[in-house]
Write a protein that holds these residues in place. Structure first.
Motif, PDB file in Angstrom:
ATOM      1  N   MET A   1       0.853  -1.183   0.000  1.00  6.64           N
ATOM      2  CA  MET A   1       0.000   0.000   0.000  1.00  6.64           C
ATOM      3  C   MET A   1       0.894   1.239   0.000  1.00  6.64           C
ATOM      4  O   MET A   1       1.839   1.331   0.762  1.00  6.64           O
ATOM      5  N   HIS A   5      -2.063   6.129   1.871  1.00  9.22           N
ATOM      6  CA  HIS A   5      -3.298   5.382   1.644  1.00  9.22           C
ATOM      7  C   HIS A   5      -3.793   4.792   2.958  1.00  9.22           C
ATOM      8  O   HIS A   5      -3.003   4.406   3.805  1.00  9.22           O
ATOM      9  N   GLN A   6      -5.101   4.746   3.101  1.00  8.65           N
ATOM     10  CA  GLN A   6      -5.715   4.158   4.286  1.00  8.65           C
ATOM     11  C   GLN A   6      -6.666   3.063   3.857  1.00  8.65           C
ATOM     12  O   GLN A   6      -7.321   3.173   2.819  1.00  8.65           O
ATOM     13  N   GLN A   7      -6.756   2.022   4.679  1.00  7.29           N
ATOM     14  CA  GLN A   7      -7.696   0.946   4.425  1.00  7.29           C
ATOM     15  C   GLN A   7      -8.697   0.864   5.563  1.00  7.29           C
ATOM     16  O   GLN A   7      -8.349   1.076   6.723  1.00  7.29           O
ATOM     17  N   GLN A   9     -12.078  -1.681   6.849  1.00  9.93           N
ATOM     18  CA  GLN A   9     -12.862  -2.897   6.668  1.00  9.93           C
ATOM     19  C   GLN A   9     -14.157  -2.731   7.442  1.00  9.93           C
ATOM     20  O   GLN A   9     -14.145  -2.257   8.581  1.00  9.93           O
ATOM     21  N   ASP A  34     -16.618   1.034  10.582  1.00 12.87           N
ATOM     22  CA  ASP A  34     -15.566   0.057  10.293  1.00 12.87           C
ATOM     23  C   ASP A  34     -15.256  -0.779  11.531  1.00 12.87           C
ATOM     24  O   ASP A  34     -15.780  -0.523  12.618  1.00 12.87           O
ATOM     25  N   CYS A  61     -13.584  -4.153   1.970  1.00 17.66           N
ATOM     26  CA  CYS A  61     -12.302  -3.509   2.231  1.00 17.66           C
ATOM     27  C   CYS A  61     -12.235  -2.307   1.288  1.00 17.66           C
ATOM     28  O   CYS A  61     -12.364  -2.457   0.072  1.00 17.66           O
ATOM     29  N   MET A  62     -12.069  -1.125   1.860  1.00 22.95           N
ATOM     30  CA  MET A  62     -12.016   0.108   1.079  1.00 22.95           C
ATOM     31  C   MET A  62     -10.642   0.747   1.269  1.00 22.95           C
ATOM     32  O   MET A  62     -10.141   0.822   2.387  1.00 22.95           O
ATOM     33  N   THR A  63     -10.063   1.202   0.180  1.00 24.34           N
ATOM     34  CA  THR A  63      -8.793   1.918   0.224  1.00 24.34           C
ATOM     35  C   THR A  63      -9.014   3.320  -0.318  1.00 24.34           C
ATOM     36  O   THR A  63      -9.645   3.490  -1.370  1.00 24.34           O
ATOM     37  N   SER A  72     -10.145   1.883  -4.105  1.00 22.17           N
ATOM     38  CA  SER A  72     -10.803   0.605  -4.377  1.00 22.17           C
ATOM     39  C   SER A  72     -11.826   0.290  -3.297  1.00 22.17           C
ATOM     40  O   SER A  72     -11.692   0.717  -2.145  1.00 22.17           O
ATOM     41  N   ASP A  76     -14.536  -8.334   0.893  1.00 20.79           N
ATOM     42  CA  ASP A  76     -13.428  -8.969   1.598  1.00 20.79           C
ATOM     43  C   ASP A  76     -13.497 -10.469   1.484  1.00 20.79           C
ATOM     44  O   ASP A  76     -14.518 -11.061   1.411  1.00 20.79           O
TER      45      ASP A  76
END
Length: 76
Positions: A1, A5-7, A9, A34, A61-63, A72, A76
């Protein structure tokens, strides 16, 4: 990553009927929480491709990038 960027869930469990106002654009943002307890508001258009006759029932899962733009959104 990449840096910045952050993810996130999160689960989403919404019936077909409940999602219709989002699908039609009457409501713009889907509110989710989340797995870390943070509330997120995500543009509903990003979930349209996941809608089935039973609704949307999945973990996602969001980025996002450093500016908060969606990179994205995937099951998941």
């Amino acid at each position: 990553m990449s840096s910045g960027h952050q993810q996130f869930q999160f689960p989403l469990n919404i019936s077909y009927q409940e999602f219709l106002p989002y699908y039609r654009g009457e409501v713009n943002k889907v509110e989710v929480v989340d797995v870390k307890g943070q509330t997120l508001w995500i543009n509903a258009k990003h979930f349209r491709r996941f809608l089935t006759s039973s609704g949307i029932r999945a973990y996602f899962c969001m980025t996002i990038d450093a500016q908060g733009n969606l990179i994205s959104l995937e099951k998941d």
